[in-house]
Design a protein around this motif. Structure first.
Motif, PDB file in Angstrom:
ATOM      1  N   ARG A   1       0.886  -1.170   0.000  1.00 43.85           N
ATOM      2  CA  ARG A   1       0.000   0.000   0.000  1.00 43.85           C
ATOM      3  C   ARG A   1       0.926   1.222   0.000  1.00 43.85           C
ATOM      4  O   ARG A   1       1.621   1.469   0.973  1.00 43.85           O
ATOM      5  CB  ARG A   1      -0.874  -0.033   1.252  1.00 43.85           C
TER       6      ARG A   1
ATOM      7  N   TRP B   1       3.328   8.414  -0.633  1.00 47.74           N
ATOM      8  CA  TRP B   1       4.090   9.341  -1.467  1.00 47.74           C
ATOM      9  C   TRP B   1       5.518   9.340  -0.968  1.00 47.74           C
ATOM     10  O   TRP B   1       5.766   9.319   0.236  1.00 47.74           O
ATOM     11  CB  TRP B   1       3.501  10.759  -1.393  1.00 47.74           C
ATOM     12  N   ARG B   2       6.460   9.363  -1.895  1.00 45.45           N
ATOM     13  CA  ARG B   2       7.860   9.165  -1.484  1.00 45.45           C
ATOM     14  C   ARG B   2       8.465  10.393  -0.809  1.00 45.45           C
ATOM     15  O   ARG B   2       9.309  10.285   0.062  1.00 45.45           O
ATOM     16  CB  ARG B   2       8.727   8.767  -2.674  1.00 45.45           C
ATOM     17  N   GLY B   3       8.016  11.590  -1.230  1.00 45.32           N
ATOM     18  CA  GLY B   3       8.642  12.785  -0.686  1.00 45.32           C
ATOM     19  C   GLY B   3      10.056  12.945  -1.198  1.00 45.32           C
ATOM     20  O   GLY B   3      10.578  12.066  -1.895  1.00 45.32           O
ATOM     21  N   GLY B   4      10.700  14.067  -0.900  1.00 47.36           N
ATOM     22  CA  GLY B   4      12.075  14.252  -1.344  1.00 47.36           C
ATOM     23  C   GLY B   4      12.545  15.666  -1.071  1.00 47.36           C
ATOM     24  O   GLY B   4      11.742  16.538  -0.738  1.00 47.36           O
TER      25      GLY B   4
ATOM     26  N   GLY C   1       6.143  12.450   2.999  1.00 47.80           N
ATOM     27  CA  GLY C   1       5.785  12.176   1.617  1.00 47.80           C
ATOM     28  C   GLY C   1       5.711  13.422   0.757  1.00 47.80           C
ATOM     29  O   GLY C   1       5.277  13.364  -0.385  1.00 47.80           O
ATOM     30  N   LEU C   2       6.150  14.562   1.282  1.00 50.36           N
ATOM     31  CA  LEU C   2       6.090  15.797   0.502  1.00 50.36           C
ATOM     32  C   LEU C   2       7.422  16.017  -0.220  1.00 50.36           C
ATOM     33  O   LEU C   2       8.486  15.689   0.298  1.00 50.36           O
ATOM     34  CB  LEU C   2       5.781  16.998   1.407  1.00 50.36           C
ATOM     35  N   LEU C   3       7.312  16.593  -1.396  1.00 52.96           N
ATOM     36  CA  LEU C   3       8.485  16.819  -2.228  1.00 52.96           C
ATOM     37  C   LEU C   3       8.883  18.296  -2.116  1.00 52.96           C
ATOM     38  O   LEU C   3       8.033  19.175  -2.281  1.00 52.96           O
ATOM     39  CB  LEU C   3       8.118  16.469  -3.670  1.00 52.96           C
TER      40      LEU C   3
ATOM     41  N   VAL D   1       3.859  25.323  -9.696  1.00 58.42           N
ATOM     42  CA  VAL D   1       4.347  23.935  -9.723  1.00 58.42           C
ATOM     43  C   VAL D   1       3.187  22.996 -10.009  1.00 58.42           C
ATOM     44  O   VAL D   1       3.292  22.083 -10.838  1.00 58.42           O
ATOM     45  CB  VAL D   1       5.019  23.577  -8.378  1.00 58.42           C
TER      46      VAL D   1
ATOM     47  N   GLN E   1       1.581  18.079 -17.213  1.00 60.39           N
ATOM     48  CA  GLN E   1       2.293  16.831 -17.525  1.00 60.39           C
ATOM     49  C   GLN E   1       1.520  15.623 -17.029  1.00 60.39           C
ATOM     50  O   GLN E   1       2.102  14.561 -16.793  1.00 60.39           O
ATOM     51  CB  GLN E   1       3.669  16.855 -16.883  1.00 60.39           C
TER      52      GLN E   1
ATOM     53  N   ARG F   1       0.257  15.051 -14.125  1.00 64.09           N
ATOM     54  CA  ARG F   1       0.644  14.612 -12.782  1.00 64.09           C
ATOM     55  C   ARG F   1      -0.248  15.354 -11.798  1.00 64.09           C
ATOM     56  O   ARG F   1       0.177  16.330 -11.178  1.00 64.09           O
ATOM     57  CB  ARG F   1       2.109  14.990 -12.510  1.00 64.09           C
TER      58      ARG F   1
ATOM     59  N   ASP G   1      -1.423  14.563  -8.928  1.00 65.24           N
ATOM     60  CA  ASP G   1      -1.169  14.379  -7.496  1.00 65.24           C
ATOM     61  C   ASP G   1       0.095  15.130  -7.109  1.00 65.24           C
ATOM     62  O   ASP G   1       1.198  14.738  -7.476  1.00 65.24           O
ATOM     63  CB  ASP G   1      -1.026  12.885  -7.176  1.00 65.24           C
TER      64      ASP G   1
ATOM     65  N   VAL H   1       3.705  19.113  -2.234  1.00 65.24           N
ATOM     66  CA  VAL H   1       5.014  19.760  -2.260  1.00 65.24           C
ATOM     67  C   VAL H   1       5.134  20.773  -1.128  1.00 65.24           C
ATOM     68  O   VAL H   1       4.135  21.215  -0.556  1.00 65.24           O
ATOM     69  CB  VAL H   1       5.250  20.479  -3.611  1.00 65.24           C
ATOM     70  N   PHE H   2       6.372  21.111  -0.833  1.00 66.27           N
ATOM     71  CA  PHE H   2       6.601  22.190   0.130  1.00 66.27           C
ATOM     72  C   PHE H   2       7.810  22.992  -0.296  1.00 66.27           C
ATOM     73  O   PHE H   2       8.649  22.519  -1.065  1.00 66.27           O
ATOM     74  CB  PHE H   2       6.794  21.650   1.550  1.00 66.27           C
TER      75      PHE H   2
ATOM     76  N   SER I   1      -4.656  13.168  -4.919  1.00 69.35           N
ATOM     77  CA  SER I   1      -4.915  12.104  -3.952  1.00 69.35           C
ATOM     78  C   SER I   1      -3.978  12.196  -2.760  1.00 69.35           C
ATOM     79  O   SER I   1      -2.787  12.463  -2.911  1.00 69.35           O
ATOM     80  CB  SER I   1      -4.722  10.737  -4.614  1.00 69.35           C
TER      81      SER I   1
ATOM     82  N   ARG J   1      -3.175   9.664  -0.998  1.00 71.36           N
ATOM     83  CA  ARG J   1      -2.327   8.468  -1.057  1.00 71.36           C
ATOM     84  C   ARG J   1      -2.308   8.013  -2.498  1.00 71.36           C
ATOM     85  O   ARG J   1      -3.290   8.203  -3.212  1.00 71.36           O
ATOM     86  CB  ARG J   1      -2.904   7.327  -0.204  1.00 71.36           C
ATOM     87  N   PRO J   2      -1.246   7.367  -2.907  1.00 77.84           N
ATOM     88  CA  PRO J   2      -1.257   6.838  -4.268  1.00 77.84           C
ATOM     89  C   PRO J   2      -2.363   5.791  -4.394  1.00 77.84           C
ATOM     90  O   PRO J   2      -2.622   5.038  -3.452  1.00 77.84           O
ATOM     91  CB  PRO J   2       0.120   6.183  -4.409  1.00 77.84           C
TER      92      PRO J   2
ATOM     93  N   THR K   1      -3.815   2.396  -5.183  1.00 76.41           N
ATOM     94  CA  THR K   1      -3.278   1.047  -5.370  1.00 76.41           C
ATOM     95  C   THR K   1      -4.437   0.069  -5.217  1.00 76.41           C
ATOM     96  O   THR K   1      -5.550   0.457  -4.856  1.00 76.41           O
ATOM     97  CB  THR K   1      -2.219   0.699  -4.300  1.00 76.41           C
ATOM     98  N   TRP K   2      -4.159  -1.199  -5.441  1.00 75.98           N
ATOM     99  CA  TRP K   2      -5.165  -2.247  -5.271  1.00 75.98           C
ATOM    100  C   TRP K   2      -5.662  -2.270  -3.839  1.00 75.98           C
ATOM    101  O   TRP K   2      -6.771  -2.702  -3.572  1.00 75.98           O
ATOM    102  CB  TRP K   2      -4.563  -3.613  -5.639  1.00 75.98           C
ATOM    103  N   ALA K   3      -4.824  -1.736  -2.921  1.00 74.32           N
ATOM    104  CA  ALA K   3      -5.139  -1.894  -1.512  1.00 74.32           C
ATOM    105  C   ALA K   3      -5.821  -0.679  -0.918  1.00 74.32           C
ATOM    106  O   ALA K   3      -6.167  -0.685   0.251  1.00 74.32           O
ATOM    107  CB  ALA K   3      -3.855  -2.190  -0.738  1.00 74.32           C
TER     108      ALA K   3
END
Lengths: 359, 825
Positions: free
Chosen positions: A105, A108-111, B528-530, B580, B587, B589, B591, B594-595, B621, B623-624, B626-628
């Motif tokens: 599950r 998001w990866r973050g970075g 999980g933030l880019l 952004v 593109q 994308r 989802d 970001v910060f 979203s 969360r990504p 997925t099947w779950a």
């Protein structure tokens, strides 16, 4: 009823119970059997209720007859429960089997942004030699960005910095119409040197990283916004030899221990002597390629011994103290570090680009 | 500066390959940025002679020629489109099978039905000049059949001469540098002017009215000159050095500028009334049409070369049209002057007329070059244009200056360089750049810092062992002791300085100002933030979308923006973050989580201020997919939860959310909250805002996401809630007691209000408060909401067992009294 028939009823109960226990297919059925036989209103109780019909002299014998029966039943239940429990657990585990090759599950990866991380890596390396970051503002005065750094108005060296000017603060006089305006966006992090020198006494070892601005057309290696890290070290004996030693240590930490470096004359109004610092090309390892203009070397920073006028403008006696300053383009270091071809990638924030950096 | 090696070799022997020479110069501080080989990208191009030129039978625009390319070679028949050709001319011929620049291959081909056995070349086709219209006509005595690379092939170094070394902006100056590197002596050109007849002063009178701005003016006079093209070799040399040949007179002045670094101006003497030249500041409103046919309006800031009837030229920058040397010129006045560098620089900038000449003037000129340059120019004009040079010169300051003396202490130089270098060695190194040394006198003063706008000169008496460096006139950059140190290091080679690590005292430990910011960055990326880095300069449109007026006094604007889209320092991180998102959506994308950490700018009380911020943008979203997991869109509570978790990581504190006035058109009017942390000392710290971005703003930026969450926090506020000292919490007592309390309140009542009342009523024993259910529906009135809270209470071991129940009753009573809340069973 005599004791003999009582004993017979007990025995029948035992035999029936053992049979039922063995026949219980699961734990629930076993629990039902247990309640039916051993419960408060169970069959054993019922048999025992017949005790009143026995002759008085036989009643004391009842315990010796009934207890082994109860124990045998209880033991059989326990044994059966263990068997059924084990089977049930096995059933459950079997039922819970899943396709272990399914993906997880996701989160998001973050970075972290490569410019900021390179900035931090530079600070980490020089931090090992006692350098600490000090912050310096982006909106500066001509006095600190140029004059105090030995770049007076109308000096040809001003050509090196195409400047973006801003309105002066309210209440300060504007520059006369034929003069360059006095407030600007810092064209380099060097004014941080003056601020640091004025704020402290030698020994000084500081870094001022941050965003700079220049009036420049945008292409693959230029932008009007870019990032620099300035370094300053001042005490009584800091020499060009110290500068070389530290820059070598930095280059080896950042680009690999074996990478050759080169120290050659440069020119900046705020240093004397001035230095350009090269590393062997990270693309071709010195054999010559378009990235290094076929020279085998790449300039990664400018440096030099702080000009006496600059020391003095920082409130430091240039006769007693000496030191060096260096300034490097964080963008350039980052580009070399990660083989990035276009400086515009940094502010474009393409998510695919940003997700390409482990951090 | 472009340096053709064939030219350089006239003044110094070079035994090195071009690459090795480039390396030596680079290590000496004259960085070679490129090596160009003229002729390297052609082959089989030879000198030919045109035998015949006839009309092409099938085309009016083409000619049919026959060309001889050497004894024993067959005559070639070549079709040509140029109109400047005639029989007897010598021209470059690309033979069949030849290669031209750009990997252009020439073969036998049919042109308009006629076979062409090669091609006649223009200067442009060979990369020799920009002239693409006509065939390159070679001198009549050029040997036929000679490969063109033998005639004009050369190697050109592109040298980056730094602003302090105006003396090296010349072939001779770079020959001096080669000499410093290799020890080969410099050969000056033999400068001799064959004079005859009357004196220059009989034809030219010079009055310098402003000797500050024009310390020296040398004039020469020539007559009987024929204007025409300069010799082919000169034209090639100028072209290789990056200058376009014009005429023998103009080329002579450009030649002197490139050779010696001395800009020269030539006048048609017929355009100088009475031969009278006046150097003066312009009158206000005075006008001059310069060589580029532009009329300039002048003022006293501009230094003029003027005549009796008005301006003749902008001193050191550009000549006037009326006195320009033309085809009919026969009398020439040569001007070789010195001007104040600042004045030249200002005038050149002001009229956007920065030229090779002004560039050299603004770096300062050697005094003696005024005379040398005048002589050299006259010599070349005589050689290339004939005529007669009048005797002597007109010179407003003929006394040459003594060489400057700079006292220095070799021991101090060694200390600066960090190398043990005896004074004899230092003296020997300096001698290689024509700096001689002698022992210092006790009365000599060592210049530590020169006088300048920021302070007076600083000097100390020369100590024992000090030397005096006697500076050659061209090295105007050697002024203070540190300059001498650089020269010593430069000639010795920076590479010879040993590297050492610091051994001196460390500075005191200081706090790292980036510690908190880096902690935040790491934490946010862990969620999980880019991280993104967006522009500090944004556009007026970005600010207008935030509701900031175009003339908002708090916005800091660039006076000379590179582009309007990036002309104002950002007042908020939001426009950059939304950009952004918009780019990512383009593109595909959608989802985006970001910060960014960085300053926003504003004028506060007139002063520029920078406020470090952290901004978060959440779209798409949470969360990504997925099947779950079924994807769920980010919402306001996600933004708040992020802030709450962040605060909990930093301090033992919780966040209260309160309604605040949303920014119209920027923030959702019903989904904008302000986060407040109350410190143990009672101080309330406003951290910032969590909001859903207004749909109108999203639409204005072509963002498709229906709901976008934005968080903006001040780093300073986060720093303010960091505890100064942390004490470990108590964990050895009894575990806290959990009790639930459901109350029904007006639907308009904020949960934050209810929480505040619960905290107030519960007092210090309340250690945790969470809202675990919120219900609106059939079981309640339409305007009611049920809020179910879970309270964690620290029991007081000495209190009676009923104390907890009593407290819960008390809280319910207070809620009822204050806001009419009804307790639900």
């Amino acid at each position: 009823m005599d004791i003999g028939s009582f004993q017979g009823r007990l025995e029948a109960l035992r035999v029936g119970a053992i049979s039922d226990i063995g026949a219980a297919a699961d734990l629930d059925a076993l629990a039902d059997v247990e309640t039916r036989i051993l419960g408060r209103k169970g069959e054993l109780k019922s048999v025992m209720g017949g005790i009143g019909a026995l002759p008085a002299e036989d009643r004391p014998k009842v315990g010796a007859l009934a207890n082994p029966v109860r124990e045998a039943i209880e033991s059989a239940i326990e044994t059966r429960r263990e068997v059924l429990g084990t089977a049930a657990l096995e059933m459950r585990l079997l039922a819970e089997r899943e396709d272990v090759t399914l993906p997880g599950r996701s989160l998001w990866r973050g970075g972290l942004h490569p410019i900021r991380e390179t900035e931090r890596e530079i600070a980490r390396i020089f931090g090992q030699f006692g350098f600490v970051v000090v912050e310096s503002p982006e909106v500066e005065t001509d006095a600190l960005n140029f004059e105090a750094l030995n770049i007076p108005a109308d000096h040809p060296a001003r050509d090196l910095w195409d400047t973006i000017y801003v309105q002066p603060p309210t209440g300060t006089p504007e520059a006369p119409p034929d003069e360059e305006p006095r407030w600007l966006l810092r064209t380099h992090t060097s004014p941080g040197q003056i601020r640091a020198m004025r704020a402290t006494e030698p020994p000084i070892r500081i870094l001022t990283p941050g965003r700079c601005y220049r009036y420049e057309a945008v292409d693959a290696s230029h932008g009007f916004e870019f990032f620099q890290v300035e370094g300053l070290m001042v005490d009584e004996d800091t020499s060009m030899g110290t500068l070389r030693g530290l820059l070598d240590a930095f280059a080896h930490a950042m680009f690999g221990a074996g990478r050759p470096t080169r120290f050659r004359p440069g020119y900046y109004p705020f240093t004397e002597p001035s230095v350009a610092f090269d590393i062997q090309c990270v693309v071709c390892d010195g054999s010559g390629c378009p990235a290094c203009g076929r020279s085998g070397w790449m300039t990664i920073l400018g440096a030099g011994m702080v000009h006496p006028v600059v020391l003095r403008n920082g409130g430091i006696d240039p006769e007693r103290y000496q030191g060096f300053a260096f300034g490097m383009g964080t963008d350039r270091i980052t580009m070399l570090r990660y083989a990035i071809r276009d400086i515009r990638a940094f502010l474009a924030n393409d998510l695919r680009f940003l997700e390409g950096f482990p951090a | 500066m472009r340096v053709p090696l064939s030219w350089l070799r006239e003044y110094v022997d070079v035994d090195l390959s071009p690459e090795a020479l480039a390396d030596r110069l680079t290590l000496l501080g004259m960085e070679v940025r490129g090596i160009e080989r003229i002729g390297a990208d052609w082959s089989r191009v030879v000198v030919g002679e045109l035998l015949t030129v006839d009309r092409h039978p099938n085309s009016a625009r083409l000619s049919l020629t026959t060309v001889r390319v050497g004894d024993g070679e067959p005559t070639l028949s070549i079709v040509c489109g140029a109109t400047n050709i005639a029989p007897g001319q010598r021209i470059p011929v690309a033979l069949p099978g030849s290669v031209l620049p750009g990997d252009r291959r020439i073969e036998i081909a049919k042109l308009a039905g006629v076979e062409s056995q090669g091609m006649l070349c223009s200067g442009d086709e060979l990369g020799l000049s920009s002239d693409a219209d006509g065939i390159l006509i070679l001198p009549a005595d050029t040997p036929i059949g000679l490969p063109m690379e033998d005639l004009v092939g050369d190697v050109v170094l592109d040298v980056d001469v730094k602003p302090n070394r105006g003396d090296a902006l010349s072939i001779l100056g770079l020959a001096r540098e080669v000499s410093a590197a290799t020890g080969a002596p410099v050969r000056w050109p033999g400068i001799v002017v064959t004079e005859s007849g009357d004196a220059t002063a009989d034809h030219v009178r010079v009055d310098v009215l402003d000797t500050e701005r024009c310390p020296r003016f040398v004039a020469r006079y020539l007559d009987g000159v024929s204007v025409g093209p300069s010799p082919f070799a000169v034209q090639q040399r100028l072209t290789a050095a990056g200058m376009r040949p014009i005429s023998n007179i103009v080329d002579a002045s450009n030649y002197v500028m490139l050779e010696l670094g001395k800009p020269i101006h030539t006048f048609d003497a017929d355009g100088v009334p009475n031969g009278h030249i006046i150097v003066r500041g312009a009158e206000p409103g005075e006008r001059l049409t310069t060589l580029d046919h532009v009329e300039r309006v002048l003022d006293p800031e501009v230094l003029l070369i003027a005549g009796d009837d008005g301006p003749l030229g902008l001193a050191g920058v550009m000549g006037g049209l009326d006195s320009e040397v033309s085809d009919t010129t026969s009398r020439v006045i040569v001007e070789s002057a010195l001007f104040d560098p600042v004045s030249i620089r200002r005038t050149a900038f002001r009229f956007a007329l920065r030229s090779e000449a002004s560039l050299r003037f603004e770096k300062g000129q050697e005094h003696r070059l005024a005379r040398i340059g005048a002589d050299r120019a006259a010599q070349l004009i005589l050689a290339w244009g004939g005529g007669r040079a009048a005797t002597e010169v007109v010179d407003t300051d003929p006394v040459e200056l003594p060489r400057a003396r700079v006292a220095f202490r070799p021991a101090r130089v060694a200390r600066l360089l960090g190398v043990d270098l005896p004074s004899t060695e230092q003296a020997a190194l300096l001698a290689r750049v024509e700096v001689t040394t002698e022992p210092a006198d006790p009365t000599d003063l060592v210049p530590i810092a020169a006088a300048g706008p920021t302070g007076a000169a600083q000097q100390v008496p020369a100590a024992e062992g000090a030397l005096v460096a006697v500076i050659p006139g061209h090295r105007r950059d050697l002024v203070i002791e540190a300059d001498i140190a650089e020269e010593v290091a430069r000639v010795r080679g920076y590479e010879t300085l040993p590297g050492t690590l610091p051994t001196s005292a460390m500075p005191a430990i200081r706090p790292d100002p980036r510690r908190l910011v880096d902690h935040l960055r790491g934490w946010l990326s862990g969620q999980g933030l880019l991280e993104v880095v967006t522009h500090g300069l944004i556009g007026p449109e970005d600010h207008a979308r935030l509701g900031l007026a175009a003339d908002d006094p708090a916005t800091i604007r660039a006076l000379n923006p590179v582009t309007a889209d990036h002309s104002e320092l950002r007042r908020s991180l939001l426009p950059g973050l939304l950009t952004v998102l918009a780019d990512a959506e383009r593109q595909r994308r959608p989802d985006v989580a970001v910060f960014e950490v960085g300053p926003i700018h504003a004028r506060v009380d007139g002063q520029p201020t920078e406020t470090p911020m952290v901004g978060v943008l959440l779209a798409g979203s949470a969360r990504p997919a997925t099947w779950a997991a079924t994807p769920r869109a980010w919402d306001l509570a996600d933004g708040k939860g992020l802030v709450e978790a962040l605060v909990a990581r930093i301090a033992d504190a919780s966040v209260d959310w309160r309604a605040t006035t949303p920014h119209a058109g920027v923030e959702h009017p019903g989904r904008t909250a302000e986060g407040v942390v109350t410190l143990p000392d009672g101080r309330a710290v406003v951290l910032g805002r969590v909001t859903e971005v207004h749909p109108a703003l999203l639409a204005a930026m072509d963002i498709r996401a229906p709901h976008v969450i934005s968080v903006g926090l001040e780093i300073g506020a986060i720093a303010a809630i960091e505890p100064g000292r942390v004490q470990a919490g108590r964990v050895d007592g009894p575990p806290p007691v959990e009790r639930d309390l459901a109350v029904v309140v007006d639907a308009t009542r904020g949960a934050g209000d209810v929480a505040a009342i619960i905290r107030d009523a519960a007092g210090p024993s309340l250690v945790g408060l969470g809202l675990f259910d919120r219900y609106q529906g059939a079981q309640l009135g339409a305007d009611q909401v049920s809020l179910a809270w879970r309270l964690r209470l620290d029991p007081d071991p000495s209190a009676p067992e009923t104390a907890t129940d009593d407290l819960m009753d008390h809280i319910a009573t207070v809620l009822s009294e204050r806001i009419g809340a009804r307790r639900r069973a």
